[in-house]
Scaffold this active site. Sequence first.
Site, PDB file in Angstrom:
ATOM      1  N   GLY A  37      -5.322   9.245  -3.900  1.00 34.16           N
ATOM      2  CA  GLY A  37      -4.748   9.567  -5.213  1.00 34.16           C
ATOM      3  C   GLY A  37      -4.556  11.069  -5.377  1.00 34.16           C
ATOM      4  N   ASP A  54     -16.701   8.768  -5.962  1.00 37.39           N
ATOM      5  CA  ASP A  54     -16.540   7.722  -4.958  1.00 37.39           C
ATOM      6  C   ASP A  54     -17.333   6.490  -5.407  1.00 37.39           C
ATOM      7  OD1 ASP A  54     -16.514   6.100  -2.767  1.00 37.39           O
ATOM      8  OD2 ASP A  54     -17.318   7.591  -1.358  1.00 37.39           O
ATOM      9  N   TYR A 142      -7.665  -4.571   6.709  1.00 40.64           N
ATOM     10  CA  TYR A 142      -7.261  -4.372   5.310  1.00 40.64           C
ATOM     11  C   TYR A 142      -7.138  -5.718   4.587  1.00 40.64           C
ATOM     12  CZ  TYR A 142      -4.258  -3.457   1.303  1.00 40.64           C
ATOM     13  OH  TYR A 142      -3.735  -3.413   0.032  1.00 40.64           O
ATOM     14  N   LYS A 146      -9.503  -6.969   1.452  1.00 37.20           N
ATOM     15  CA  LYS A 146      -8.947  -7.313   0.143  1.00 37.20           C
ATOM     16  C   LYS A 146      -9.330  -8.740  -0.237  1.00 37.20           C
ATOM     17  CE  LYS A 146      -7.130  -3.937  -1.743  1.00 37.20           C
ATOM     18  NZ  LYS A 146      -7.206  -3.673  -3.181  1.00 37.20           N
ATOM     19  N   ARG A 210       9.950  -8.927   3.211  1.00 40.32           N
ATOM     20  CA  ARG A 210       8.947  -8.638   2.193  1.00 40.32           C
ATOM     21  C   ARG A 210       9.507  -8.933   0.802  1.00 40.32           C
ATOM     22  NH1 ARG A 210       6.456  -8.449   6.180  1.00 40.32           N
ATOM     23  NH2 ARG A 210       4.962  -6.904   6.939  1.00 40.32           N
ATOM     24  N   ARG A 269       4.221  -3.207  14.679  1.00 37.41           N
ATOM     25  CA  ARG A 269       2.858  -2.750  14.399  1.00 37.41           C
ATOM     26  C   ARG A 269       1.842  -3.867  14.583  1.00 37.41           C
ATOM     27  NH1 ARG A 269       3.050  -0.003   8.465  1.00 37.41           N
ATOM     28  NH2 ARG A 269       3.374   2.147   9.060  1.00 37.41           N
TER      29      ARG A 269
HETATM   30  C1  UD1 Z   1       0.759  -4.728   3.242  1.00 38.16           C
HETATM   31  C2  UD1 Z   1       0.722  -5.857   2.213  1.00 38.16           C
HETATM   32  C3  UD1 Z   1       0.885  -5.304   0.825  1.00 38.16           C
HETATM   33  C4  UD1 Z   1      -0.093  -4.177   0.590  1.00 38.16           C
HETATM   34  C5  UD1 Z   1       0.148  -3.104   1.624  1.00 38.16           C
HETATM   35  C6  UD1 Z   1      -0.783  -1.920   1.495  1.00 38.16           C
HETATM   36  C7  UD1 Z   1       1.691  -7.744   3.436  1.00 38.16           C
HETATM   37  C8  UD1 Z   1       2.775  -8.713   3.493  1.00 38.16           C
HETATM   38  N1  UD1 Z   1       1.787  -6.809   2.479  1.00 38.16           N
HETATM   39  O1  UD1 Z   1       2.015  -4.207   3.229  1.00 38.16           O
HETATM   40  O2  UD1 Z   1       0.652  -6.330  -0.133  1.00 38.16           O
HETATM   41  O3  UD1 Z   1       0.087  -3.648  -0.687  1.00 38.16           O
HETATM   42  O4  UD1 Z   1      -0.105  -3.680   2.886  1.00 38.16           O
HETATM   43  O5  UD1 Z   1      -0.307  -0.903   2.311  1.00 38.16           O
HETATM   44  O6  UD1 Z   1       0.743  -7.802   4.191  1.00 38.16           O
HETATM   45  N2  UD1 Z   1       7.534  -0.331   8.363  1.00 38.16           N
HETATM   46  C9  UD1 Z   1       8.590   0.226   9.066  1.00 38.16           C
HETATM   47  N3  UD1 Z   1       8.702   1.580   9.099  1.00 38.16           N
HETATM   48  C10 UD1 Z   1       7.832   2.407   8.483  1.00 38.16           C
HETATM   49  C11 UD1 Z   1       6.750   1.838   7.753  1.00 38.16           C
HETATM   50  C12 UD1 Z   1       6.645   0.460   7.712  1.00 38.16           C
HETATM   51  O7  UD1 Z   1       9.387  -0.489   9.667  1.00 38.16           O
HETATM   52  O8  UD1 Z   1       7.990   3.633   8.558  1.00 38.16           O
HETATM   53  C13 UD1 Z   1       7.445  -1.799   8.301  1.00 38.16           C
HETATM   54  C14 UD1 Z   1       6.059  -2.349   8.592  1.00 38.16           C
HETATM   55  O9  UD1 Z   1       5.878  -2.569   9.963  1.00 38.16           O
HETATM   56  C15 UD1 Z   1       6.094  -3.633   7.771  1.00 38.16           C
HETATM   57  C16 UD1 Z   1       6.967  -3.282   6.563  1.00 38.16           C
HETATM   58  O10 UD1 Z   1       7.709  -2.143   6.954  1.00 38.16           O
HETATM   59  O11 UD1 Z   1       6.695  -4.681   8.498  1.00 38.16           O
HETATM   60  C17 UD1 Z   1       6.190  -2.940   5.335  1.00 38.16           C
HETATM   61  O12 UD1 Z   1       5.167  -2.010   5.680  1.00 38.16           O
HETATM   62  P1  UD1 Z   1       4.240  -1.316   4.585  1.00 38.16           P
HETATM   63  O13 UD1 Z   1       5.061  -0.720   3.516  1.00 38.16           O
HETATM   64  O14 UD1 Z   1       3.268  -0.458   5.310  1.00 38.16           O
HETATM   65  O15 UD1 Z   1       3.495  -2.519   3.911  1.00 38.16           O
HETATM   66  P2  UD1 Z   1       2.847  -3.885   4.531  1.00 38.16           P
HETATM   67  O16 UD1 Z   1       2.011  -3.573   5.697  1.00 38.16           O
HETATM   68  O17 UD1 Z   1       3.848  -4.963   4.600  1.00 38.16           O
END
Ligand code: UD1
Length: 316
Positions: A37, A54, A142, A146, A210, A269
């Site tokens: 934050g 914390d 994670y 949660k 998503r 990832r």
């Molecule tokens: C996950 C959870 C979400 C949570 C979040 C916390 C799921 C479905 N969702 O999100 O509820 O709030 O963790 O962080 O599990 N990506 C790219 N390029 C980038 C970054 C990410 O392609 O630079 C891709 C990731 O591989 C993923 C998607 O975008 O497939 C979303 O990634 P991100 O925004 O990190 O969130 P999630 O891991 O989906």
Amino acid sequence: MANYLVTGGAGFIGSHLCEELVRRGQRVRVVDSLLTGKRENLAHLPEVEFRHGDLADMDVAVRAVKDMEYVLHQAAIPSVPRSVEDPVTSNRANVDASLNVLVAARDAGIRRVVYAGSSSAYGNAPTLPKVETMEPAPLSPYALQKLVAEQYCQMFTRLYGLETVTIRYFNVFGPRQDPSSPYSGVISLFISALCDGRRPTIYGDGEQTRDFTYVANVVDGVLRACSAPEASGEVINVATRGRVSLNQLFATVKREVASTLEPIYADGRAGDVRDSQADISKAQRLLGYTPLVTFEEGLKRTVAWYRESMVAGRKA
Ligand code: UD1
């Protein structure tokens, strides 16, 4: 007027909750470790009482809930890849601190705790949309953390009669989401890269999907959960019921930003979920929730905000 503790209130979602609570004339206290934050997220809300601390430290949790009626527990290290790299630190923030908050809330006679759950709990369960009755299948530390805290919430309701509601968030985005770390939410990363003239990275083939949810929808769902009579002890999805692939997301952001850049594709990832889309009928039934802002409208507002803050940043 009631007293609300927003844990993690200096974070992205927490600061939006504070903003809406202040707008509604409620009294707000924030406790935030400032690990992810930022104090400046609350700079426009001088009414908010801010405490640096914390919550994995029990004394901090006990002092935090004193004189409060509602606890909106948002504090977390919200990142799948960060938890894969460092599960212990992320467990401390996501599980230990949550248990402390629940114990402190129970002992202080808090009216209701609303907890920030995560869609990651569903993992790769094959059916879409994801319904709350599905068996959880966490794929990352994670997601597991949660889920553990969510189950602690339900257990505290059953064992001690503490009212708790878990709202499962689905990929929340909007103004103030911090794009500065490789662990940041993908929308913040795509917008800031394209606005800055850098090529964003897509992990995997970009066909993962998503239910990207604009932050105002989550704020509405959480605040409804504070008072909905049937919600205590429940786990409830709050999202838009949409399904957007990363490739579609990239194309939409690119159009909004009027960029000509193409993404870089990299390996998928570890711990990444393939598809995520929420069934929101339980939220409709128990909270009277319907999404207020569509994905497209939310994206427009978010791009506008990043543009303004980047211009302001350059002037400063
Ligand atoms: C996950 C959870 C979400 C949570 C979040 C916390 C799921 C479905 N969702 O999100 O509820 O709030 O963790 O962080 O599990 N990506 C790219 N390029 C980038 C970054 C990410 O392609 O630079 C891709 C990731 O591989 C993923 C998607 O975008 O497939 C979303 O990634 P991100 O925004 O990190 O969130 P999630 O891991 O989906």
